[in-house]
Design an enzyme around this catalytic site. Structure first.
Site, PDB file in Angstrom:
ATOM      1  N   ASP A   1       1.313  -1.538   0.686  1.00  0.00           N
ATOM      2  CA  ASP A   1      -0.194   0.128  -0.138  1.00  0.00           C
ATOM      3  C   ASP A   1       0.911   1.029  -0.033  1.00  0.00           C
ATOM      4  O   ASP A   1       1.778   1.369   0.983  1.00  0.00           O
ATOM      5  CB  ASP A   1      -0.839  -0.169   1.747  1.00  0.00           C
TER       6      ASP A   1
ATOM      7  N   ARG B   1      -1.014   9.151 -10.287  1.00  0.00           N
ATOM      8  CA  ARG B   1      -0.543   7.283  -9.659  1.00  0.00           C
ATOM      9  C   ARG B   1      -0.416   6.584 -10.683  1.00  0.00           C
ATOM     10  O   ARG B   1       0.658   5.988  -9.746  1.00  0.00           O
ATOM     11  CB  ARG B   1      -2.158   7.620  -9.006  1.00  0.00           C
TER      12      ARG B   1
ATOM     13  N   SER C   1      -6.947  -6.395  -5.538  1.00  0.00           N
ATOM     14  CA  SER C   1      -7.808  -6.556  -4.804  1.00  0.00           C
ATOM     15  C   SER C   1      -9.265  -6.500  -5.882  1.00  0.00           C
ATOM     16  O   SER C   1      -9.151  -5.787  -6.705  1.00  0.00           O
ATOM     17  CB  SER C   1      -9.093  -6.014  -3.914  1.00  0.00           C
TER      18      SER C   1
ATOM     19  N   ASN D   1     -11.022  -2.887  -6.059  1.00  0.00           N
ATOM     20  CA  ASN D   1     -10.117  -2.070  -6.975  1.00  0.00           C
ATOM     21  C   ASN D   1     -10.175  -1.761  -8.196  1.00  0.00           C
ATOM     22  O   ASN D   1      -9.810  -0.868  -8.988  1.00  0.00           O
ATOM     23  CB  ASN D   1      -8.236  -2.695  -7.308  1.00  0.00           C
TER      24      ASN D   1
ATOM     25  N   ARG E   1      -4.753  -2.033   8.888  1.00  0.00           N
ATOM     26  CA  ARG E   1      -6.115  -3.300   8.574  1.00  0.00           C
ATOM     27  C   ARG E   1      -5.805  -3.957   7.104  1.00  0.00           C
ATOM     28  O   ARG E   1      -4.620  -4.044   7.035  1.00  0.00           O
ATOM     29  CB  ARG E   1      -7.020  -2.444   7.846  1.00  0.00           C
TER      30      ARG E   1
END
Ligand code: FPP
Length: 266
Positions: A18, A31, A63, A66, A192
């Site tokens: 992450d 990004r 994921s 995502n 998390r």
């Protein structure tokens, strides 16, 4: 320098990579550039994991959730993944790495499947470490799929209801074919799990790093492994160092396992 015990390595390490977006944002970049630097970190960490002698490394690359990201960001990720698979192919094969993938692989674009599928096949013949990419992956989705399969067997009269056990479910989870993760690392400062390896996480040790994924390097991996080795895993049982009668502790109690002879300095 980090000291690592050679005999007490985690067998299976999972990483939630992450922080690519924030890395780019901090530099005024898009990004996609963060993901590009992130894919360089993937190269570094795979090499470091292989050098260390890990048996399995699972990277959470995309994921199921995502898919809700902007289309151009998703497209950039597939381009990077394809580039990674093409450029690392030889190194993967030469270093006895089996490249595997878990998740809803049928949902990936054809250009990715066209390089992923042959490499999965080719690299499965001789290997010492399994590198699993979790792609279009979700832990809940994986458990639901396994439950559906077991339910179908019960409905067809091929399995008794009593045989829907923890072991039967575990055996149906592709992400755990390499065993439960011993250590799960998350970079990027959040604490998390984000739907990663949910069933296998039952007794995993967790390590949270504040480093953004593009900055995560071999030394950070070694530190995570060293921190894992300093923990006592109890799997719900009583710890070795905790005597039932407290007075015994003053007589020495149950000693922690003695220091290992073999240390690797990395
Ligand atoms: C999370 O960071 C990262 C991802 C969703 C993608 C991970 C992809 C790579 C590391 C590169 C390509 C992968 C391979 C295997 C070559 P984020 O974008 O959520 O970061 P943020 O929380 O800072 O926004």
């Amino acid at each position: 320098m980090t000291l690592i015990e050679a005999r007490n390595l985690p067998s299976h390490v999972g990483i939630i990579m992450d922080g690519n977006g924030r890395w780019a944002q901090q530099r005024g970049l898009g990004r996609a550039e963060g993901h590009r630097q992130g894919s360089q970190a993937v190269r570094r960490i795979v090499r470091a994991a292989r050098r260390l002698g890990l048996r399995a490394l699972t990277l959470y690359a995309f994921s199921e959730q995502n898919w809700a990201r902007p289309e151009d960001e998703i497209d950039a990720l597939w381009v990077l993944l394809r580039e990674f698979l093409l450029s690392e192919r030889e190194e993967i094969l030469d270093n006895s790495i089996r490249l595997n993938a878990v998740g809803n692989i049928g949902r990936l674009p054809g250009v990715v499947r066209a390089v992923l599928d042959p490499l999965r096949n080719e690299s499965s013949k001789k290997y010492e470490m399994t590198l699993t990419l979790a792609l279009s992956y979700g832990g809940r989705e994986e458990i639901a799929e396994a439950a559906r399969e077991l339910a179908a067997e019960v409905a067809a009269g091929k399995r008794a209801v009593e045989d829907v056990t923890c072991e039967a479910l575990h055996a149906r989870l592709p992400s755990l074919a390499v065993g439960d993760p011993d250590l799960v690392i998350r970079t990027g400062g959040e604490r998390r799990i984000s739907n990663f390896l949910l069933y296998g996480l039952a007794y995993a040790e967790l390590h949270f790093s504040d480093a953004l994924w593009p900055d995560f390097d071999a030394e950070d991996l070694y530190q995570a492994v060293a921190s894992y080795q300093n923990r006592e895993r109890r799997f719900g049982k009583v710890g070795k160092a905790a005597p039932l009668v407290p007075e015994l502790a003053s007589e020495g109690g149950a000693p922690r396992e003695s220091s290992p002879a073999l240390l690797v300095a990395v």
